[in-house]
Design a protein around this motif. Structure first.
Motif, PDB file in Angstrom:
ATOM      1  N   ALA A  98       0.844  -1.196   0.000  1.00 50.77           N
ATOM      2  CA  ALA A  98       0.000   0.000   0.000  1.00 50.77           C
ATOM      3  C   ALA A  98       0.877   1.242   0.000  1.00 50.77           C
ATOM      4  O   ALA A  98       1.985   1.251   0.550  1.00 50.77           O
ATOM      5  N   VAL A 147     -18.007   4.902  -2.792  1.00 52.56           N
ATOM      6  CA  VAL A 147     -18.038   3.614  -2.097  1.00 52.56           C
ATOM      7  C   VAL A 147     -18.783   3.767  -0.774  1.00 52.56           C
ATOM      8  O   VAL A 147     -19.565   2.913  -0.370  1.00 52.56           O
ATOM      9  N   GLU A 177     -15.747   8.675   0.013  1.00 52.46           N
ATOM     10  CA  GLU A 177     -14.713   7.739  -0.456  1.00 52.46           C
ATOM     11  C   GLU A 177     -15.159   7.133  -1.775  1.00 52.46           C
ATOM     12  O   GLU A 177     -16.325   6.740  -1.929  1.00 52.46           O
ATOM     13  N   GLN A 227      -4.864   6.496  -1.739  1.00 49.70           N
ATOM     14  CA  GLN A 227      -4.309   5.200  -1.343  1.00 49.70           C
ATOM     15  C   GLN A 227      -4.274   4.248  -2.533  1.00 49.70           C
ATOM     16  O   GLN A 227      -5.260   4.081  -3.242  1.00 49.70           O
ATOM     17  N   ALA A 284      -3.575   0.330  -2.914  1.00 53.93           N
ATOM     18  CA  ALA A 284      -3.425  -0.887  -2.134  1.00 53.93           C
ATOM     19  C   ALA A 284      -3.528  -2.096  -3.053  1.00 53.93           C
ATOM     20  O   ALA A 284      -4.339  -2.105  -3.996  1.00 53.93           O
ATOM     21  N   ARG A 285      -2.707  -3.084  -2.785  1.00 52.16           N
ATOM     22  CA  ARG A 285      -2.711  -4.289  -3.611  1.00 52.16           C
ATOM     23  C   ARG A 285      -4.090  -4.942  -3.623  1.00 52.16           C
ATOM     24  O   ARG A 285      -4.555  -5.454  -4.640  1.00 52.16           O
ATOM     25  N   ALA A 286      -4.777  -4.884  -2.488  1.00 52.64           N
ATOM     26  CA  ALA A 286      -6.059  -5.577  -2.378  1.00 52.64           C
ATOM     27  C   ALA A 286      -7.213  -4.803  -2.999  1.00 52.64           C
ATOM     28  O   ALA A 286      -8.172  -5.391  -3.508  1.00 52.64           O
ATOM     29  N   THR A 287      -7.149  -3.455  -2.959  1.00 51.30           N
ATOM     30  CA  THR A 287      -8.325  -2.664  -3.348  1.00 51.30           C
ATOM     31  C   THR A 287      -8.068  -1.698  -4.495  1.00 51.30           C
ATOM     32  O   THR A 287      -9.002  -1.035  -4.961  1.00 51.30           O
ATOM     33  N   GLY A 288      -6.841  -1.565  -4.970  1.00 49.42           N
ATOM     34  CA  GLY A 288      -6.548  -0.639  -6.052  1.00 49.42           C
ATOM     35  C   GLY A 288      -6.405   0.790  -5.559  1.00 49.42           C
ATOM     36  O   GLY A 288      -6.069   1.038  -4.393  1.00 49.42           O
ATOM     37  N   TYR A 289      -6.676   1.741  -6.448  1.00 53.20           N
ATOM     38  CA  TYR A 289      -6.489   3.160  -6.160  1.00 53.20           C
ATOM     39  C   TYR A 289      -7.810   3.768  -5.689  1.00 53.20           C
ATOM     40  O   TYR A 289      -8.830   3.656  -6.370  1.00 53.20           O
ATOM     41  N   SER A 290      -7.775   4.396  -4.524  1.00 57.81           N
ATOM     42  CA  SER A 290      -8.972   5.041  -3.989  1.00 57.81           C
ATOM     43  C   SER A 290      -8.604   6.401  -3.409  1.00 57.81           C
ATOM     44  O   SER A 290      -7.450   6.656  -3.053  1.00 57.81           O
TER      45      SER A 290
END
Length: 338
Positions: A33, A210, A287, A320, A322-328
């Motif tokens: 992240a 989101v 978000e 952010q 993050a590998r799990a959720t992408g770009y946010s």
């Protein structure tokens, strides 16, 4: 969340440099992240890197030194990247198992000189010029609205007593209805009404988010402000009253007693104090997908929430990857067109 007149490109892109060297390709497989937080109100930005370290490289030959400089650009491939500026490593943390290294970084402009308390007297100078002098002292470029020289507050004498320069500037800014931040080598110094009047840089609808939350309050929201000061020439207590732009539901009056040089300064301070309290009548937390346009100080148009729709000023933004959720991107904003 799309910038007005553009569209979202789906592939996030980021560029990370370490001591001036682009290390993006080297560290991409390790990055869990990247988090960048941007703020106004004189608060410094923050950067955090979270790295998988099963190879023990970051614990061994790549172990970073506190104070090393890193910089980040973030956005989408094919579009403009947000220049987050330079940061110095302030804290290193290792967790495990599995081994995870976290590098927490503070804005590089926060030098030891900037953390030193100073005593300085400014005479016959305006608040924008004081900001300019402080910016030049640290090699920063002052960015301000061209019209603000017309609205500048000029002091016969104002003294910075045993304060850090940015603490002193923050006090002056808050007392006279200015906001500022330091980003990518610039000290961005604007009157709050000037920031609030800028057109929205993006439109955010309910379907773009989101999660979201809004808050509409009456606590410490005022109908008027009265600023009182002692006039050394007349030996009288002089009061200056200003009404709120919109009637407050409470009908309360904000009363302030403090020093100032004249009636003009008293009115500015009364307006500033009233604005500071009332500007949080409605605020929002949003978000959604990553958007490099969403930075502190920009305005956005929120649509799809009925009575809460309107133009909002971003006070802080967190980007952010993050590998799990992408770009946010998540923002905290306050309504400016009510």
């Amino acid at each position: 969340m799309a910038a007005a007149g553009s569209y979202i490109v789906s592939a996030p892109q980021w560029i990370l440099t370490y001591s001036g060297v682009n290390i993006t390709a080297d560290v991409s497989p390790m990055v869990l992240a990247i988090r960048y937080i941007d703020r106004i109100d004189a608060a410094s930005g923050e950067l955090e890197l979270e790295l998988e370290d099963s190879t023990k490289l970051w614990q061994g030959p790549w172990y970073p030194a506190l104070g090393d400089v890193v910089s980040l650009q973030i956005g989408y491939s094919g579009g403009p990247l947000l220049d987050c500026g330079e940061f110095q490593i302030d804290e290193i943390e290792l967790d495990g198992p599995p081994d995870v290294m976290r590098l927490r970084c503070l804005a590089a402009y926060i030098t030891s000189a900037m953390r030193t308390a100073n005593t300085v007297a400014y005479e016959n100078v305006g608040i924008v010029e004081i900001a300019g002098q402080i910016a030049r002292k640290y090699g920063l470029t002052l960015v301000t609205a061209s019209s603000e020289s017309e609205n500048d507050v000029v002091f016969a004498r104002v003294t910075q007593r045993r304060q850090m320069d940015l603490e002193f500037l923050k006090r002056l800014a808050r007392e006279h209805n200015f906001d500022f931040t330091v980003r990518a080598g610039q000290l961005i110094f604007y009157e709050r009404p000037a920031l609030e009047s800028v057109a929205a840089a993006a439109v955010i609808t309910r379907s773009d988010t989101v999660r979201f939350s809004f808050r509409n309050r009456t606590r410490r929201i005022y109908d008027a402000a009265i600023f009182s000061y002692f006039d050394p020439d007349t030996k009288e207590l002089i009061s200056q009253s200003v009404p709120a732009e919109q009637p407050a539901p409470t009908g309360d009056t904000l009363k302030i007693v403090a020093r100032c040089e004249n009636a003009g300064q008293a009115q500015v301070k009364a307006e500033a104090a009233l604005h500071f309290h009332n500007m949080v009548l409605v605020d929002a937390s949003i978000e959604g997908p990553g958007n490099a346009v969403l930075v502190a100080g920009n305005n956005v148009q929120l649509s799809g929430w009925g009575a809460l729709d309107g133009k909002y000023l971003i006070e802080s933004a967190k980007h952010q990857l993050a590998r799990a959720t992408g770009y946010s991107t998540s923002i905290a904003a306050r309504r400016v067109d009510a």
